[in-house]
Design a protein around this motif. Structure first.
Motif, PDB file in Angstrom:
ATOM      1  N   CYS A 175       0.822  -1.208   0.000  1.00 24.61           N
ATOM      2  CA  CYS A 175       0.000   0.000   0.000  1.00 24.61           C
ATOM      3  C   CYS A 175       0.858   1.260   0.000  1.00 24.61           C
ATOM      4  CB  CYS A 175      -0.913   0.000   1.223  1.00 24.61           C
ATOM      5  SG  CYS A 175      -2.040  -1.413   1.303  1.00 24.61           S
ATOM      6  N   ASP A 220       1.257   3.556   2.169  1.00 24.31           N
ATOM      7  CA  ASP A 220       0.523   4.712   2.672  1.00 24.31           C
ATOM      8  C   ASP A 220       1.379   5.393   3.728  1.00 24.31           C
ATOM      9  OD1 ASP A 220      -1.575   6.439   2.847  1.00 24.31           O
ATOM     10  OD2 ASP A 220      -2.849   5.110   4.046  1.00 24.31           O
ATOM     11  N   SER A 260      -4.526  -0.040  -5.188  1.00 23.70           N
ATOM     12  CA  SER A 260      -5.365   1.122  -5.477  1.00 23.70           C
ATOM     13  C   SER A 260      -6.056   1.589  -4.196  1.00 23.70           C
ATOM     14  CB  SER A 260      -6.406   0.776  -6.528  1.00 23.70           C
ATOM     15  OG  SER A 260      -7.386  -0.093  -5.972  1.00 23.70           O
ATOM     16  N   ASP A 261      -6.710   2.746  -4.254  1.00 23.07           N
ATOM     17  CA  ASP A 261      -7.425   3.257  -3.078  1.00 23.07           C
ATOM     18  C   ASP A 261      -8.525   2.297  -2.639  1.00 23.07           C
ATOM     19  OD1 ASP A 261      -5.799   5.430  -3.165  1.00 23.07           O
ATOM     20  OD2 ASP A 261      -7.299   6.834  -3.926  1.00 23.07           O
ATOM     21  N   ARG A 320      -8.791   0.326   0.981  1.00 22.61           N
ATOM     22  CA  ARG A 320      -9.959   0.416   1.859  1.00 22.61           C
ATOM     23  C   ARG A 320     -10.469  -0.962   2.249  1.00 22.61           C
ATOM     24  NH1 ARG A 320     -10.932   5.487  -0.686  1.00 22.61           N
ATOM     25  NH2 ARG A 320     -11.672   4.525  -2.622  1.00 22.61           N
ATOM     26  N   SER A 341      -3.737   9.530  -1.314  1.00 19.95           N
ATOM     27  CA  SER A 341      -4.348   8.972  -2.518  1.00 19.95           C
ATOM     28  C   SER A 341      -3.326   8.200  -3.342  1.00 19.95           C
ATOM     29  CB  SER A 341      -4.933  10.096  -3.378  1.00 19.95           C
ATOM     30  OG  SER A 341      -3.890  10.864  -3.960  1.00 19.95           O
ATOM     31  N   MET A 342      -3.861   7.314  -4.213  1.00 22.93           N
ATOM     32  CA  MET A 342      -2.940   6.486  -5.000  1.00 22.93           C
ATOM     33  C   MET A 342      -2.113   7.337  -5.953  1.00 22.93           C
ATOM     34  SD  MET A 342      -5.522   4.483  -7.576  1.00 22.93           S
ATOM     35  CE  MET A 342      -6.506   5.331  -8.798  1.00 22.93           C
TER      36      MET A 342
END
Length: 475
Positions: free
Chosen positions: A348, A350, A376-377, A381, A392-393
């Protein structure tokens, strides 16, 4: 893992081209040279392969100060070289091929050499290793009495794998396993028979087990695999996966390096040997040593060799569900076609942090390009909950591409990267963590096309969740 490779380095030069006519001077083919590749051979190849696997490598050897040595040092970038004063020129083996067909090989400076000197740093590298590989190519490094003493001491504490050479020194007593090929074992054991049958290989292995006073002997038998001989038991046949081999060069180096690592990780010898044989087969299936691109040149219009710089420009596609895979696939094909190694990792990513950066840098060091498979987003999730991702991606991809170690980012919309991997087919799939590579869920898939899974160390106290909690406290 901290691994020390002890042995003789060679310079391997591959001259590849095409031949469509005979020379007017003699009935021999005229080879139009397409490219020239220089790479580290001998102990240098072992060190290079293990460094690409992500291990901390020290190479105890002798390196001259001639032109060949300058090529060697470039090929060994990223490997800690601990060298004594050389007493001979750099041994060079030059192979000429038409396509994949070998035509001739030239050996320069490959005669036996005097034993080089030894430094305290070389001995310290042996003493501090978690595993040791001795790649003896008959150039004298294993004849140094101080090095032999250090190897004998190391063998009492860590696995030492000794790959012998007919012109080299005999292994020190107590090493974990010696890995001669059948021809070497037959000559050393003075047994008859040219056919590497189980019985002949076992007989030679048992003789050498007593002569070398090692804990085991693994006699490699080419495409058939190997025969493992341990004390107090019968020989065990280890079958090799069937594969098409154009060039067997480097198989023994791959096997010895993998075997030492698996033993260092605590695997029992039969299992470690079986996995090392599989690694050697996979290595040959991908082209063997000749597929490694390290120092490459092509002739220019004047006939002079010019270096090739084939690193692709960064690529990012943000469409998910594989519409954006094609640029990544093209990058992988381009690198692989030039003989390079394609590395991929995923996640991810993130809130990019130092742990991510270290993992990505380690992954890139294992090959010639790094492709990041990014969730991806929607995928994040489903995996992390409705409040993730934080970034965001598009921004995650841009941040990843800002790192010099990342060559491409491909976004996928599924929960797992398997379908993406099946399209990219990387040579190495890298993940951070404290688990074994074979435990990764992608391991069986990557093995389908001869790829390998590699894990790099997990860095504690560095995580996206930890950063998110810290940010929440100051918001």
């Amino acid at each position: 893992m901290k691994v020390t490779v002890v042995g003789d380095v060679l310079l391997d030069v591959d001259i590849n081209g095409t031949a469509t006519r005979l020379s007017p001077d003699a009935p021999v083919p005229v080879v139009d040279v397409a490219h020239i590749r220089r790479r580290a051979g001998g102990a240098g190849l072992v060190a290079t392969l293990l460094a690409r696997d992500g291990h901390d490598i020290a190479l105890v050897t002798a390196v001259s100060d001639d032109d060949g040595a300058s090529h060697l040092r470039r090929a060994l970038a990223g490997v800690a070289i601990l060298a004594g004063a050389p007493l001979a020129t750099t041994p060079t083996k030059t192979r000429v091929r038409i396509g994949t067909h070998p035509v001739v090989r030239f050996d320069e400076g490959c005669a036996p050499a005097p034993s080089p000197s030894c430094t305290d740093e070389m001995l310290a590298a042996i003493a501090s290793a978690e595993a040791v590989i001795v790649a003896d190519y008959g150039r004298g490094i294993t004849a140094n009495s101080d090095i032999r003493t250090a190897l004998a001491d190391a063998a009492r504490h860590v696995p030492v794998v000794w790959d012998p050479h007919p012109a080299g020194s005999e292994p020190v007593p107590g090493v974990a396993v010696v890995t001669p090929n059948f021809a070497e074992a037959r000559v050393a054991a003075k047994v008859g028979g040219q056919d590497p049958s189980k019985t002949a290989a076992e007989d030679a292995g048992k003789h050498l087990l007593d002569r070398w006073r090692s804990n085991a002997v693994l006699v490699t038998t080419g495409e058939d695999g190997a025969v493992l001989v341990e004390r107090g038991g019968p020989g065990k046949i280890i079958h090799a996966p069937k594969t098409t081999v154009d060039d067997p060069c480097g198989a023994g180096d791959r096997l010895a390096g993998s075997l030492a690592v698996y033993l260092g990780l605590g695997l029992a010898l039969p299992g470690a040997a079986a996995r090392a044989v599989e690694d050697a087969s996979a290595f040959l299936a991908k082209g063997g040593a000749s597929s490694l691109v390290m120092d490459t040149s092509t002739p220019d219009a004047a006939g002079n060799s010019q270096p090739v710089r084939a690193k692709a420009s960064p690529v990012v596609e943000l469409f998910g569900r594989f519409q954006g895979l094609e640029p990544g696939i093209q990058l992988a094909r381009t690198v692989r076609a030039s003989g390079g190694t394609v590395v991929a990792t995923g996640g991810c990513f993130d809130l990019l942090h130092a742990g991510h950066a270290r993992t990505l840098a380690a992954a890139r060091s294992m090959g010639d390009c790094l492709i990041v498979c990014l969730n991806s987003d929607d995928s994040v999730r489903r995996l992390k909950g409705p409040h993730r991702p934080i970034v965001s991606m598009e921004d995650r991809a841009e941040l990843l591409l800002a790192l010099t170690c990342v060559d491409a980012v491909v976004v996928f919309d599924e929960d797992t990267p398997e379908a993406c991997l099946n399209q990219l087919r990387p040579d190495i799939w890298v993940k951070g963590g404290d688990y074994e590579p074979h435990e990764l869920p992608e391991a069986s898939l990557v093995a389908v096309w001869g790829g390998r899974c590699v894990t790099v160390p997990f860095h504690p106290a560095r995580s996206t969740s930890g950063l998110a909690e810290a940010l929440a406290k100051v918001s």
